[in-house]
Structure formats: structure tokens, C-alpha cells
Design an enzyme around this catalytic site. Sequence first.
Site, short mmCIF file in Angstrom:
data_model
loop_
_atom_site.label_atom_id
_atom_site.label_comp_id
_atom_site.label_asym_id
_atom_site.label_seq_id
_atom_site.Cartn_x
_atom_site.Cartn_y
_atom_site.Cartn_z
N THR A 152 12.58 -6.07 -0.52
CA THR A 152 11.76 -7.23 -0.15
C THR A 152 11.17 -7.92 -1.39
O THR A 152 10.88 -9.12 -1.35
CB THR A 152 10.65 -6.84 0.85
OG1 THR A 152 10.17 -5.55 0.52
CG2 THR A 152 11.20 -6.81 2.27
N THR A 153 11.04 -7.20 -2.50
CA THR A 153 10.61 -7.82 -3.76
C THR A 153 11.62 -8.87 -4.22
O THR A 153 11.28 -9.79 -4.95
CB THR A 153 10.39 -6.73 -4.84
OG1 THR A 153 9.35 -5.86 -4.38
CG2 THR A 153 10.00 -7.30 -6.18
N ILE A 163 9.95 3.97 -5.92
CA ILE A 163 10.68 2.70 -5.94
C ILE A 163 9.63 1.66 -6.29
O ILE A 163 8.70 1.43 -5.53
CB ILE A 163 11.40 2.42 -4.62
CG1 ILE A 163 12.57 3.41 -4.46
CG2 ILE A 163 11.91 0.97 -4.58
CD1 ILE A 163 13.34 3.30 -3.16
N TYR A 165 11.80 3.27 5.10
CA TYR A 165 10.79 2.59 4.28
C TYR A 165 9.60 2.24 5.17
O TYR A 165 9.71 1.37 6.03
CB TYR A 165 11.42 1.35 3.63
CG TYR A 165 10.49 0.52 2.78
CD1 TYR A 165 9.26 1.00 2.31
CD2 TYR A 165 10.85 -0.78 2.39
CE1 TYR A 165 8.42 0.22 1.53
CE2 TYR A 165 10.02 -1.56 1.60
CZ TYR A 165 8.81 -1.06 1.18
OH TYR A 165 7.97 -1.83 0.40
N TYR A 174 6.72 -7.11 12.62
CA TYR A 174 6.27 -8.07 13.64
C TYR A 174 6.37 -7.56 15.09
O TYR A 174 5.44 -7.70 15.86
CB TYR A 174 6.97 -9.44 13.52
CG TYR A 174 6.27 -10.51 14.35
CD1 TYR A 174 5.13 -11.15 13.87
CD2 TYR A 174 6.71 -10.83 15.63
CE1 TYR A 174 4.46 -12.08 14.63
CE2 TYR A 174 6.04 -11.75 16.41
CZ TYR A 174 4.91 -12.39 15.91
OH TYR A 174 4.25 -13.29 16.68
N ARG A 230 2.94 -4.60 5.50
CA ARG A 230 3.84 -5.74 5.72
C ARG A 230 4.44 -5.75 7.13
O ARG A 230 4.80 -6.80 7.63
CB ARG A 230 4.97 -5.72 4.68
CG ARG A 230 4.52 -6.23 3.32
CD ARG A 230 5.67 -6.28 2.33
NE ARG A 230 5.20 -6.81 1.06
CZ ARG A 230 5.39 -8.06 0.64
NH1 ARG A 230 6.06 -8.91 1.39
NH2 ARG A 230 4.94 -8.45 -0.53
N LYS A 262 10.91 6.09 1.58
CA LYS A 262 10.00 5.40 0.66
C LYS A 262 8.70 5.20 1.44
O LYS A 262 8.67 4.49 2.45
CB LYS A 262 10.58 4.05 0.23
CG LYS A 262 9.63 3.23 -0.66
CD LYS A 262 10.20 1.85 -0.99
CE LYS A 262 9.21 1.04 -1.81
NZ LYS A 262 9.68 -0.35 -2.04
#
Length: 293
Positions: free
Chosen positions: A49-50, A209, A138, A112, A143, A167
Site C-alpha cells: 500500500t506504500t 516490512i 497483513y 471498509y 487502515r 505482517k
Amino acid sequence: MSLKTQLRGTGVALVTPFKKDLSVDFDALGKVIDAMIAGGVEYLITLGTTGETPTLEKQEKKDIVNYTFEKVAGRVPVVVGVGGNNTAELIKDLSYFPLEKATAVLSAAPYYNKPSQEGIFQHYKAVAEASPKPIILYNVPGRTGRNMSAATTVRLAHEVGNVAGMKEASGDMVQCMEILRDVPKDFLVVSGDDALAMAQIACGMDGVISVAANAFPKQFSDMVRAVLNSDMVTAKKLNDPLLKAYDLMFAENNPSGVKAFMFEQGLIQNEVRLPVVPLSGGLHDAIKKYLGK
């Protein structure tokens, strides 16, 4: 070889550099990849996502994965990020993206929708069964809006064969310790919080990570190796000066923060895609000042 062996140490969630016209800057991406490997990081994550995956088109994502494999040329393992909140679509993506050379797939929990713990379990079970590569879970509740409990992680680790790692970015140290206590011995567990990585590795995690390693590959990966070698004195000496950098980097938005650092280091243009915007002037100045020291 287990993921625990292959992905021990520092993985970098690569940014996606953009040109002034906001198209993908492949030359800059190549420069970043070389800088990470020269800095001594153990592996790379493409399409995390980065990398601003929510605003990349499907073809761009495919091009980025192909380019990354080509540029890395086997020098370090590459993990590909394939996540989403539509399980059926995600399963299609696993056959769409070129994953032959990937070591694993990093898949963020659904955002979401806020599924129940059973929903999260069934989502990952379906994804793992469809994936040609081992899945790294993850958990990033800040988020996604939903924490994946230690019990769900442990259940996936024991019951779903192709789930090989995790992660963990909940920031909850007790949850981290429960996961480490209860997962199988060969299950990879890495930190997803740069500022907590030193402490979490000391608790038994296999590495991190990282976002910050995009800007500080050598200092950060040296710190991680020091903790993994139980050399806490060296680790603290390397980590202490970075504490301020973590603060500045995540004060407004990721990846705007890390991109500002990398822009000042001459690696990339300071460009992001809406709805993300570059850092405010005052914060950017504080980064300049930090790097000046």
C-alpha cells in the site's frame, strides 16, 4: 526453504515514484531498487500500500511487477502485494499478476467492509487456496477499520496450509506476543510498525516490512540485523536517531512523508496521486532540517 528463513530481516515496501505528469517513473523506481539492495535490505515488496496501489491502474500494477523482477534480477527475494476487499476479485487478481518469480504474496486484510473474525478467516482461506504462492497475512487495523485478532491469525496459521506468514501492524504489543506464542515454529512473523520494530523483534519477530527503509536502507537494516543478533546496544544506537524521522514520516500521510525524505535525498520526484497530497510546507521544512543534521 521456509519463508521464515528466506524473509528474515528487513523487507522494504517500495514507493511508486511518479513523474511531474503523474505517470509511473520507471527510471526512478530502478534507482530506488538499486539503492535498497546496495543498502543491504534483505528483500523487497512491490505493490504494497506504500506503493499507492489504490490509485494505480491494473496495467500499471502489472508493469511495475514485471519491471521490478527485471531490475532485481534475482538479487533479493521479491514479495508482491495483492490485497482487496472483494474476495472474488482478489482471486482473479492472483491469476492476472505475474507471480512466477515472487517469493510470496502479501495480502492486506479487507478494508471498509469490516467483516467479522469468521469473515476474515474465510476471506484468507479462499485467497490462500487460490494463490500460487504462500500468503503473508497483513493486519493493519488503522487502515482497514477492523483488527484481526491473535486467535484468527493463529487459526489461519494452523489450519490453512498456504498461509505462511504475518505482517502485524496493530501496534498492540500484547497481541503480538500472543501471536508469537501460539503460531507454528516455522511461521514468519514480521513487524509492520517502523517505530516499534526494534521492540517487536526483541519479543521474537523475524524482522520487519518497512516504510522508513525506503529513506534509510542501511541504517534501518543494520538496526534490524543487530536486534536479530541480540545486540541491543548497537540496535538502540542506530534506532534512536531514527525516532524523529519516524515521527516526521507518518505525521500526515504515508507515503507523502517517506516520499518527501526521498525527494530531499535526490531519489525521486515529490509527486503523489490524489486523494493523497504532498506534505504541508512546515512539515517538509522540518524534514529538510532533520536531514541537514
